[in-house]
Design an enzyme around this catalytic site. Structure first.
Site, PDB file in Angstrom:
ATOM      1  N   GLU A 135      -5.345   9.233   8.860  1.00 47.06           N
ATOM      2  CA  GLU A 135      -4.048   9.343   9.305  1.00 47.06           C
ATOM      3  C   GLU A 135      -3.861  10.287  10.663  1.00 47.06           C
ATOM      4  OE1 GLU A 135      -0.891   8.983   7.432  1.00 47.06           O
ATOM      5  OE2 GLU A 135      -2.006   7.451   6.316  1.00 47.06           O
TER       6      GLU A 135
ATOM      7  N   TYR B 220      -0.662   8.445  -2.739  1.00 43.28           N
ATOM      8  CA  TYR B 220      -0.535   8.386  -4.074  1.00 43.28           C
ATOM      9  C   TYR B 220      -1.889   9.180  -4.660  1.00 43.28           C
ATOM     10  CZ  TYR B 220       2.780   4.656  -3.818  1.00 43.28           C
ATOM     11  OH  TYR B 220       4.057   3.873  -3.955  1.00 43.28           O
ATOM     12  N   GLY B 221      -2.902   9.205  -3.949  1.00 39.00           N
ATOM     13  CA  GLY B 221      -4.044   9.604  -4.389  1.00 39.00           C
ATOM     14  C   GLY B 221      -4.206  10.879  -5.118  1.00 39.00           C
TER      15      GLY B 221
ATOM     16  N   ASP C  85       0.886  -1.252   0.037  1.00 36.13           N
ATOM     17  CA  ASP C  85      -0.132  -0.102   0.017  1.00 36.13           C
ATOM     18  C   ASP C  85       0.926   1.204  -0.061  1.00 36.13           C
ATOM     19  OD1 ASP C  85      -2.313   1.704   0.358  1.00 36.13           O
ATOM     20  OD2 ASP C  85      -2.242   1.575   2.305  1.00 36.13           O
ATOM     21  N   SER C  86       0.478   2.339  -0.491  1.00 36.83           N
ATOM     22  CA  SER C  86       1.054   3.619  -0.129  1.00 36.83           C
ATOM     23  C   SER C  86       1.310   4.003   1.184  1.00 36.83           C
ATOM     24  CB  SER C  86       0.144   4.803  -0.926  1.00 36.83           C
ATOM     25  OG  SER C  86      -1.199   4.947  -0.404  1.00 36.83           O
TER      26      SER C  86
ATOM     27  N   CYS D 160      -4.126  -1.141  -2.104  1.00 37.87           N
ATOM     28  CA  CYS D 160      -4.342   0.184  -2.406  1.00 37.87           C
ATOM     29  C   CYS D 160      -5.004   0.631  -3.591  1.00 37.87           C
ATOM     30  CB  CYS D 160      -2.944   1.060  -2.611  1.00 37.87           C
ATOM     31  SG  CYS D 160      -2.944   2.602  -3.115  1.00 37.87           S
ATOM     32  N   ASN D 161      -6.209   0.875  -3.409  1.00 38.80           N
ATOM     33  CA  ASN D 161      -7.164   1.245  -4.510  1.00 38.80           C
ATOM     34  C   ASN D 161      -6.503   2.147  -5.486  1.00 38.80           C
ATOM     35  OD1 ASN D 161     -10.167   0.435  -3.769  1.00 38.80           O
ATOM     36  ND2 ASN D 161      -9.151   0.681  -2.021  1.00 38.80           N
ATOM     37  N   THR D 162      -5.861   3.250  -5.130  1.00 31.32           N
ATOM     38  CA  THR D 162      -5.160   3.927  -6.338  1.00 31.32           C
ATOM     39  C   THR D 162      -4.153   3.327  -7.055  1.00 31.32           C
ATOM     40  OG1 THR D 162      -5.572   5.797  -4.501  1.00 31.32           O
ATOM     41  CG2 THR D 162      -4.054   6.262  -6.396  1.00 31.32           C
TER      42      THR D 162
ATOM     43  N   CYS E  25     -11.238   2.721  -0.978  1.00 36.44           N
ATOM     44  CA  CYS E  25      -9.923   3.316  -0.484  1.00 36.44           C
ATOM     45  C   CYS E  25      -9.445   2.551   0.956  1.00 36.44           C
ATOM     46  CB  CYS E  25      -9.867   4.800  -0.076  1.00 36.44           C
ATOM     47  SG  CYS E  25      -8.328   5.579   0.747  1.00 36.44           S
ATOM     48  N   THR E  26      -8.240   2.157   1.034  1.00 35.24           N
ATOM     49  CA  THR E  26      -7.980   0.986   2.065  1.00 35.24           C
ATOM     50  C   THR E  26      -8.136   1.920   3.477  1.00 35.24           C
ATOM     51  OG1 THR E  26      -5.647   1.182   1.461  1.00 35.24           O
ATOM     52  CG2 THR E  26      -7.276  -0.707   0.991  1.00 35.24           C
ATOM     53  N   HIS E  27      -8.109   3.225   3.404  1.00 29.18           N
ATOM     54  CA  HIS E  27      -8.111   3.793   4.750  1.00 29.18           C
ATOM     55  C   HIS E  27      -9.657   4.094   5.166  1.00 29.18           C
ATOM     56  CE1 HIS E  27      -3.934   5.353   3.940  1.00 29.18           C
ATOM     57  NE2 HIS E  27      -4.077   6.267   4.852  1.00 29.18           N
TER      58      HIS E  27
HETATM   59  N1  DGL Z   1      -4.561   3.476   0.442  1.00 27.05           N
HETATM   60  C1  DGL Z   1      -4.658   4.409  -0.583  1.00 27.05           C
HETATM   61  C2  DGL Z   1      -5.897   3.973  -1.551  1.00 27.05           C
HETATM   62  O1  DGL Z   1      -6.547   2.915  -0.988  1.00 27.05           O
HETATM   63  C3  DGL Z   1      -5.179   5.958  -0.204  1.00 27.05           C
HETATM   64  C4  DGL Z   1      -3.960   6.875   0.127  1.00 27.05           C
HETATM   65  C5  DGL Z   1      -3.102   7.465  -0.851  1.00 27.05           C
HETATM   66  O2  DGL Z   1      -3.694   8.283  -1.291  1.00 27.05           O
HETATM   67  O3  DGL Z   1      -2.018   7.196  -1.057  1.00 27.05           O
HETATM   68  O4  DGL Z   1      -6.360   4.503  -2.679  1.00 27.05           O
END
Ligand code: DGL
Length: 297
Positions: free
Chosen positions: A150, A41-42, A9-10, A73-75, A203-205
């Site tokens: 975060e 990353y988003g 993940d990011s 990580c979805n992004t 998004c995994t957050h």
């Molecule tokens: N974990 C990222 C996702 O699932 C979001 C955090 C990021 O923007 O890097 O998209």
């Protein structure tokens, strides 16, 4: 030898996927990399996300011996799955298709809402995955949610509490900052007016915000956790691969009922102290000693 599954993940959010994976694959070993130095990353371009994600995948495969990769990580899944697959010689699973499949199972109307980062929404990866399954997706970028998570401005101290006690947001007194997050969630969701039966957390957050989201959606709308959906698919896929490889399913030196402590190695590209402190919130238990990695700029 038990194979290693690389999870990437990011940042910390992918630990929600790792947690779900560990529950389903108790015999696997896991190497988790959070590219925290280059998060988020988003808000970045496809080209930059692809470069960062490919380097991270190569670290897990070439330096940690990962034989399977889960892009938690979805992004990165939305914008860089092809680049990652081209960069490493192992099977790679992203989180978008599993999330869309879970939405199909939950959506009576065929309409689903997807909330995600800017980059994921702009890629329309969810819209494409949903269209392939006969669903219509309305996508919405919620860029304030990752920083709020975060910062720890969630209603629950950790993800395991969110999973175990879905209505705990009402039961437990929330810290005052959570009112800010609740309001942000309310405003974002109010802008989504479609008559949908499911809301996909793209998004995994976001699983850490699940109680707040469940409190904000109309009655009857299902909230789909793409972390759980991805872990379910990964377990099925790895189970199939394992059947071609007996030691994966049955490790003679391993007690199948033994807890999985010690079989997770976590790596981060920035402050390991912060990762150790915040990571447990996502993993639902201590992440142990996190190792610092330098992947360049
Ligand atoms: N974990 C990222 C996702 O699932 C979001 C955090 C990021 O923007 O890097 O998209």
């Amino acid at each position: 030898m038990t194979p290693t599954i690389g999870v990437f993940d990011s940042g910390f959010g992918g630990l929600t996927v790792l947690r779900a994976l560990v529950a389903r694959l108790p015999h696997a070993q896991f190497a988790f990399l959070g590219d925290t130095a280059r998060l988020p990353y988003g808000s970045k371009s496809r080209r930059t996300i692809a470069r960062y994600a490919a380097e991270s995948a190569q670290f897990l495969v070439h330096k940690q011996g990962a034989e399977f990769l889960v892009i938690a990580c979805n992004t990165a899944s939305a914008l860089a799955l092809d680049a990652i697959q081209a960069a490493v010689p192992v099977p790679v699973l992203g989180v978008i298709e599993p999330g869309a499949e879970a939405a199909r199972a939950a959506s009576r109307t065929g309409d689903v809402l997807v909330i995600a980062t800017d980059a994921t929404v702009q890629s329309h990866a969810y819209a494409a995955a949903c269209r392939a399954l006969g669903l219509r997706a309305l996508e919405k970028a919620c860029p304030l949610l990752v920083p709020l998570v975060e910062e720890g401005w969630t209603s629950l101290p950790d993800y395991s509490a969110a999973v175990a006690v879905p209505d705990a947001a009402q039961a437990a007194p929330a810290p005052p900052q959570v009112a800010v997050t609740s309001e942000v969630v309310r405003i974002y969701l109010a802008e989504l007016t479609a008559d949908a039966a499911a809301l996909v957390l793209g998004c995994t957050h976001y699983p850490l915000l699940r109680p707040l989201l469940e409190a904000a959606v109309p009655p009857g709308m299902r909230v789909i956790d793409s972390a759980e959906a991805a872990a379910e698919t990964a377990a099925r896929l790895f189970g199939q691969l394992a059947s071609e490889r007996p030691p994966f399913e049955k490790d003679s030196e391993q007690d199948p009922s033994a807890p999985n402590h010690g079989k997770i190695r976590c790596f981060a590209t920035d402050s390991v102290e912060k990762f150790e402190r915040l990571g447990s919130r996502f993993l639902g238990r201590s992440v142990g000693t996190v190792e610092l990695v330098d992947l360049g700029g």
